[in-house]
Design an enzyme around this catalytic site. Structure first.
Site, short mmCIF file in Angstrom:
data_model
loop_
_atom_site.label_atom_id
_atom_site.label_comp_id
_atom_site.label_asym_id
_atom_site.label_seq_id
_atom_site.Cartn_x
_atom_site.Cartn_y
_atom_site.Cartn_z
N GLU A 249 -12.07 -1.54 -3.82
CA GLU A 249 -11.81 -1.03 -2.69
C GLU A 249 -12.02 0.62 -2.74
O GLU A 249 -11.27 1.51 -3.12
CB GLU A 249 -10.23 -1.27 -1.95
CG GLU A 249 -10.38 -0.76 -0.54
CD GLU A 249 -8.95 -1.34 0.13
OE1 GLU A 249 -8.91 -2.38 0.74
OE2 GLU A 249 -8.10 -0.36 0.27
N HIS B 82 0.80 -1.04 -0.01
CA HIS B 82 -0.06 0.00 -0.33
C HIS B 82 0.80 1.26 0.10
O HIS B 82 1.93 1.34 0.53
CB HIS B 82 -0.98 -0.09 1.33
CG HIS B 82 -1.91 1.03 1.43
ND1 HIS B 82 -1.48 2.17 1.82
CD2 HIS B 82 -3.15 0.84 1.18
CE1 HIS B 82 -2.72 3.01 1.65
NE2 HIS B 82 -3.72 2.36 1.47
#
Lengths: 133, 334
Positions: free
Chosen positions: B305, B149
């Site tokens: 997401e 991430h």
């Protein structure tokens, strides 16, 4: 308010027998252990409340603010409200307006920066709320 | 044009994390949330986070597992990935020992396997912990995925260290979960709007994007922007956590770097914050990201997401609708 900084909403202020209570939404995107709360400070109508005039209520249990950072087995489930009870000596009046500054500091127990240090999340909100009936 | 050789092998899906704000507000329970996802035709994969969805976290009781499997059957969903956390600092008096970490993660892995998730997202990829967990992943037939991430990318030092650990252990069950936040083209509109809402003027909006685009480490860029604000007599605290999040949650690594770990990708987070009026995703090159995964032969699930809830107030956007739009967009490139 977004998932990282939502704590109060327009329906949060409630009456308790000896004062007022704030229904709190967790200001994070997951459930957290109650021990993730480092500190809470509240100013009610311009007066900062003493720590011993407040208590934290969750899962049918009540903790003093001193006890809160040690409750590492008590989960604040994301969909549940926790309550910050403000013990003012008399029940609050339904329908009255109060200006509240709420300050909470979290220590995120899974976001370790280095051993012993964790990422904080600090939320500071001033709102005027009507006591719900 | 249909080219059979480059047809997508992956399946789409969603993580219920996209609906965090609605979940926290109590607008849905698990069944009504899955029902809404099903009505819109989002799926077939569904991902959940233990610490968000499971009331008995980190444990999971049989009643919940039964409910989960029943709902997947009812709506035709396929469990895709189960997000675990490692709350090593939950007891302020004493951090977890290795054995306690192992127990805390293993109970979540066991539950994830019972809930028929093929992939368990892990939050710590320390060599000792992985070595202890691996025999259990083999026994339960699940893959373990570490999320990459922003501000990390496939080749940043932190991830390179994990790649070395993986190489040393040498198991096909250890992999990565790319999140498109690492490989954005520019700062998202949702975040810039949050800055404007906090009172930043247009000069500061230009500056934050200029600093963001630099190749210096995140902490230096945060420092540079803080210094800029202070130089203008502005209090950086006016931004709350958003100042830090701008740099931590939006990365600008080249998406082609995902190819460097393609063989180790076990799950994907198709991160996005907003859709543009032209039907494209704001600030992330979806045609390119989808093409990379198609051509790389990736054959797991891609979870949509939506993370606009980190910046946008509840009710500003309907995340179920934007997830549907984002999936329809990806289908064009599959």
């Amino acid at each position: 308010m977004a998932t990282h900084d939502t704590i109060l909403n327009s329906k949060s202020l409630e009456v308790i027998p000896d004062g007022l209570s704030l229904a709190l939404t967790i200001p994070w995107y997951r459930s957290l252990w109650v021990s993730s709360i480092s500190s809470i400070a509240v100013t009610l109508d311009g007066q900062e409340l003493a720590q011993d005039k407040m208590s934290f209520r969750i899962n049918g249990k009540r903790f003093t603010l001193d006890e809160v950072p040690n409750q590492w087995e008590e989960l604040w489930f994301m969909q549940d409200r926790a309550y910050l009870d403000m013990h003012l000596g008399a029940a609050g009046a339904v329908g009255s307006d109060h200006t509240i500054t709420f300050h909470i500091e979290l220590r995120l127990p899974y976001m370790q920066i280095k051993p012993g240090f964790y990422l904080p999340n600090i939320v500071h909100q001033t709102v005027t709320l009507k006591v719900q009936g | 044009m249909t080219d059979v050789a480059t047809k997508a092998k992956f399946k789409l899906g969603v993580t219920l994390y996209s609906f965090s704000a609605e979940w926290a507000a109590g607008q849905y329970d698990l069944e009504s949330m899955l029902a809404r996802v099903g009505e819109l035709g989002i799926g077939p994969g569904v991902e959940i986070m233990a610490s968000q969805t499971v009331r008995t976290y980190p444990y999971t009781d049989d009643a919940f597992i039964k409910q989960w499997l029943g709902l997947c059957d009812k709506y035709g969903f396929e469990p895709s990935a189960y997000g675990t956390n490692l709350d090593m600092g939950r007891n302020r008096a004493k951090e977890m020992s290795l054995d306690e970490e192992f127990d805390f993660v293993l109970t979540q892995i066991e539950a994830g396997a019972k809930m028929r998730f093929p992939v368990i997202k892990i939050q710590s990829a320390g060599s000792e912990l992985l070595t202890k967990l691996l025999p259990h992943a083999e026994r339960l037939n699940v893959k373990l995925g570490y999320e990459i991430h922003a501000p990390e990318g496939p080749n940043t030092p932190k991830i390179m260290a994990i790649r070395e650990t993986y190489d040393k252990i040498g198991s096909p069950l250890l992999g990565f979960v790319p999140d498109f936040s690492s490989t954005m083209s520019n700062m998202g509109r949702t975040m810039l709007q949050a800055f404007r809402d906090k009172g930043l003027d247009e000069a500061a909006i230009v500056k934050v994007q200029e600093v963001w685009a630099k190749d210096t480490p995140v902490f230096e860029r945060i420092g540079e922007f803080v210094a800029y604000l202070e130089g203008r007599g502005l209090d950086p605290n006016m931004l709350g956590p958003f100042g830090r999040m701008a740099f931590n949650m939006n990365g600008h690594i080249n998406p082609l770097e995902w190819n460097d770990i393609m063989h180790q990708i076990v799950h994907v987070h198709a991160k996005f914050f907003d859709m543009n009026p032209d039907g494209q995703v704001d600030a992330i090159d979806y045609p390119l990201h989808t093409k990379i995964l198609v051509e790389g032969g990736y054959d797991g699930y891609i979870s949509s997401e939506w993370e606009g809830h980190a910046f946008a107030d509840l009710g500003v956007m309907d995340p179920f609708i934007v997830v549907k739009q984002q999936q329809d967009l990806m289908k064009k490139y599959m």
